[in-house]
Design an enzyme around this catalytic site. Structure first.
Site, PDB file in Angstrom:
ATOM      1  N   PHE A 150      15.787  52.737  40.568  1.00 17.70           N
ATOM      2  CA  PHE A 150      16.817  52.454  39.566  1.00 17.70           C
ATOM      3  C   PHE A 150      16.118  52.252  38.226  1.00 17.70           C
ATOM      4  O   PHE A 150      15.299  51.343  38.080  1.00 17.70           O
ATOM      5  CB  PHE A 150      17.647  51.219  39.915  1.00 17.70           C
ATOM      6  CG  PHE A 150      18.837  51.076  39.002  1.00 17.70           C
ATOM      7  CD1 PHE A 150      20.056  51.654  39.313  1.00 17.70           C
ATOM      8  CD2 PHE A 150      18.724  50.403  37.786  1.00 17.70           C
ATOM      9  CE1 PHE A 150      21.146  51.573  38.446  1.00 17.70           C
ATOM     10  CE2 PHE A 150      19.804  50.317  36.910  1.00 17.70           C
ATOM     11  CZ  PHE A 150      21.025  50.888  37.246  1.00 17.70           C
ATOM     12  N   ASP A 235       7.818  50.894  35.378  1.00 19.63           N
ATOM     13  CA  ASP A 235       9.077  50.304  34.933  1.00 19.63           C
ATOM     14  C   ASP A 235       9.088  48.846  35.403  1.00 19.63           C
ATOM     15  O   ASP A 235       9.392  48.553  36.555  1.00 19.63           O
ATOM     16  CB  ASP A 235      10.267  51.080  35.506  1.00 19.63           C
ATOM     17  CG  ASP A 235      11.601  50.489  35.037  1.00 19.63           C
ATOM     18  OD1 ASP A 235      11.604  49.353  34.518  1.00 19.63           O
ATOM     19  OD2 ASP A 235      12.642  51.149  35.205  1.00 19.63           O
ATOM     20  N   LYS A 264      15.309  43.339  29.983  1.00 15.41           N
ATOM     21  CA  LYS A 264      15.933  42.187  30.648  1.00 15.41           C
ATOM     22  C   LYS A 264      15.496  40.824  30.077  1.00 15.41           C
ATOM     23  O   LYS A 264      16.033  40.374  29.087  1.00 15.41           O
ATOM     24  CB  LYS A 264      15.651  42.274  32.146  1.00 15.41           C
ATOM     25  CG  LYS A 264      16.437  43.434  32.807  1.00 15.41           C
ATOM     26  CD  LYS A 264      16.611  43.218  34.280  1.00 15.41           C
ATOM     27  CE  LYS A 264      17.170  44.417  35.002  1.00 15.41           C
ATOM     28  NZ  LYS A 264      18.610  44.452  35.108  1.00 15.41           N
TER      29      LYS A 264
HETATM   30  C1  PLP Z   1      13.881  48.560  36.981  1.00 18.61           C
HETATM   31  C2  PLP Z   1      14.999  48.770  36.017  1.00 18.61           C
HETATM   32  N1  PLP Z   1      14.875  49.684  35.055  1.00 18.61           N
HETATM   33  C3  PLP Z   1      15.846  49.905  34.157  1.00 18.61           C
HETATM   34  C4  PLP Z   1      17.028  49.200  34.204  1.00 18.61           C
HETATM   35  C5  PLP Z   1      18.113  49.468  33.202  1.00 18.61           C
HETATM   36  O1  PLP Z   1      18.230  48.423  32.321  1.00 18.61           O
HETATM   37  P1  PLP Z   1      19.578  48.235  31.455  1.00 18.61           P
HETATM   38  O2  PLP Z   1      20.649  47.832  32.410  1.00 18.61           O
HETATM   39  O3  PLP Z   1      19.231  47.184  30.431  1.00 18.61           O
HETATM   40  O4  PLP Z   1      19.869  49.538  30.813  1.00 18.61           O
HETATM   41  C6  PLP Z   1      17.203  48.240  35.200  1.00 18.61           C
HETATM   42  C7  PLP Z   1      18.472  47.492  35.305  1.00 18.61           C
HETATM   43  O5  PLP Z   1      18.813  46.907  36.292  1.00 18.61           O
HETATM   44  C8  PLP Z   1      16.171  48.027  36.135  1.00 18.61           C
HETATM   45  O6  PLP Z   1      16.293  47.124  37.109  1.00 18.61           O
END
Ligand code: PLP
Length: 461
Positions: A150, A235, A264
């Site tokens: 994700f 990520d 986050k």
């Molecule tokens: C690992 C990871 N990358 C990217 C995102 C996307 O972030 P956003 O919801 O701020 O766009 C999330 C969101 O849960 C995430 O857990």
């Protein structure tokens, strides 16, 4: 006269379900009502939420991982108020933000092998930047990503999302994105062999399901990337900033990615912000001439409130030793859950690092329990976890989530400030709920029957 936000909230908070039904996402209203999560929270402070009756809840969700410091941390509030009170010039655009410079400096101090930062407004935007930077830096088209990954829901991020539920209905997505199973170095090697892959994007610990890498996976993956000229993109949007008991999760495995993505928690939960930290040569390939100085960016990135939120987050993480607290409380909770796994046949696995923990449930052995499990799962895969998270909320005031579609894992992602008393609360609540789920017939399976009937009715309609 200024908008009286507190007054408006007090006046209209009772209408929130009606307002959302009428003007926003009606399906979300139905979901919350169906599982009995339709509380009306009135206040948030630290790791706690309070409803209209003044009932206190312990938040194990942290707004999907943004409230590392808890809600409305005094240092965060001061920093944000400070920006407004100082009447800073903010977003002049044809000027440079001092706060952005300092935040970049402090972030890179924690990631000393990287040299440049690019700021964005959210996690998914940070991922978009990483995909563009990887292509620009290598001149290659491809991106490799993992099953169940994700990375966000905008088009680039969705193209490297490993869950078909999110992708369905939105195609066509970006070409040249190749999926490989997580924890499979041979598959990664095969995917990289074409030497057309710009980047490999991976969550050090996958958020969906809380899946940990095998001990040699990340080091092996970065080595394969180096050999094939592919950039390694970590990520850390969910795992970073202390969540796993280290500043970055990759530190557990001693690797140094080419790009580290944060978002986050950097926001303090209050002002969205994302940060991509990378090597100078990669950044220089993107911003390679004066006429390309704004070739990637966005209007609100580097705004002073977001930068102040980031600075306050870093400050509180160290002044309150929150990374150490995450490591300590995480170790304690993992031990508690592992003891439960030994006691309760429905608990199949317990995984995690720091305060990112997954408790996985699975088919029991004893006949009556097994029959009930099968009935429930036939109605909807993953429904069992509702038998855990619903009573956690209704009976024990613990706000927890299921770790993804069709998942059998309940996930804990509490603020990093939780105390020993909070750990006791978590232990009491989970133990009682899991114990109750082992009683057939019993209240838990009565709820299960109701949920299964609802699921079947929804499918039929
Ligand atoms: C690992 C990871 N990358 C990217 C995102 C996307 O972030 P956003 O919801 O701020 O766009 C999330 C969101 O849960 C995430 O857990």
């Amino acid at each position: 006269m200024a908008v009286d936000v507190a007054g408006l909230f007090a006046e209209r908070e009772g209408d929130r379900y009606a307002l959302h039904t009428r003007y926003l996402n009606e399906q979300m209203v139905r979901v919350l009502r169906t599982v009995g999560f339709d509380r009306q929270y009135q206040r948030g402070s630290g790791q706690y939420l309070y409803d209209a009756e003044g009932e206190q809840y312990l938040d194990l969700l942290s707004g999907w991982g943004v409230f590392a410091l808890g809600r409305n941390h005094p240092a965060m509030r001061e920093a944000l108020k400070g920006v407004l009170d100082a009447e800073l010039p903010n977003l002049v655009q044809l000027d440079l933000s001092a706060l952005a410079g300092v935040l970049a400096e402090r972030l890179l101090h924690r990631i000393p092998y990287l040299e440049k930062v690019f700021f964005a407004n959210s996690g998914t935007e940070t991922v978009e930047a990483a995909l563009k930077f990887a292509r620009a830096a290598t001149g290659r088209p491809g991106i490799v990503y993992c099953s169940h990954a994700f990375h966000g829901l905008s088009y680039g991020a969705l193209s490297v999302n490993g869950d078909p539920v999110f992708r369905s209905g939105f195609g066509p997505l970006l070409p040249n994105c190749v999926e490989v199973p997580f924890n499979d170095l041979d598959a990664l090697q095969r995917a990289l062999a074409s030497r057309r892959m710009a980047g490999f994007i991976v969550e050090p610990i996958q958020g969906k399901g809380v899946i940990l890498p095998h001990d040699d996976y990340l080091a092996g993956a970065i080595e394969l990337c180096r050999q094939s000229g592919t950039l390694f993109i970590a990520d850390e949007i969910q795992t970073g900033l202390g969540r796993t008991g280290r500043f970055l999760a990759v530190e557990h495995w001693g690797i140094e990615p080419d790009m580290v993505l944060l978002a986050k928690s950097l926001s303090g939960g209050h002002v969205p912000v994302g940060a991509l930290a990378t090597r100078k040569w990669i950044h220089d390939k993107v911003f390679d001439r004066m006429d390309r100085a704004v070739v990637h960016g966005s209007t609100f990135a580097k705004n002073d409130l977001a930068m102040a939120a980031g600075l306050a987050t870093l400050d509180v993480l160290s002044s309150e030793a929150l990374i150490e607290n995450a490591a300590e409380k995480g170790t304690r909770l993992l031990q508690v859950f592992r003891q439960m796994a030994a006691r309760y046949e429905l608990v199949k696995d317990v995984r995690g690092k720091g305060l990112m923990i997954g408790v996985e449930f699975g088919m029991p052995q004893s006949l009556r329990l097994k029959a009930s499990w099968k009935l429930l799962e036939a109605a909807n895969t993953g429904l069992f976890c509702q038998l855990i998270v619903i009573p956690l909320l209704t009976e024990h005031k613990l706000v927890a989530q299921v770790a993804g579609h069709g998942s059998h894992t309940v996930k804990l992602l509490p603020p990093l400030i939780i105390s020993d008393e909070d750990c006791d609360w978590i232990e009491r609540g989970f133990d009682a709920v899991i114990r109750a789920a082992h009683r057939v017939p019993g209240a838990a399976w009565k709820l299960g029957k109701l949920l299964a009937e609802n699921a079947l009715a929804a499918r039929a309609s």
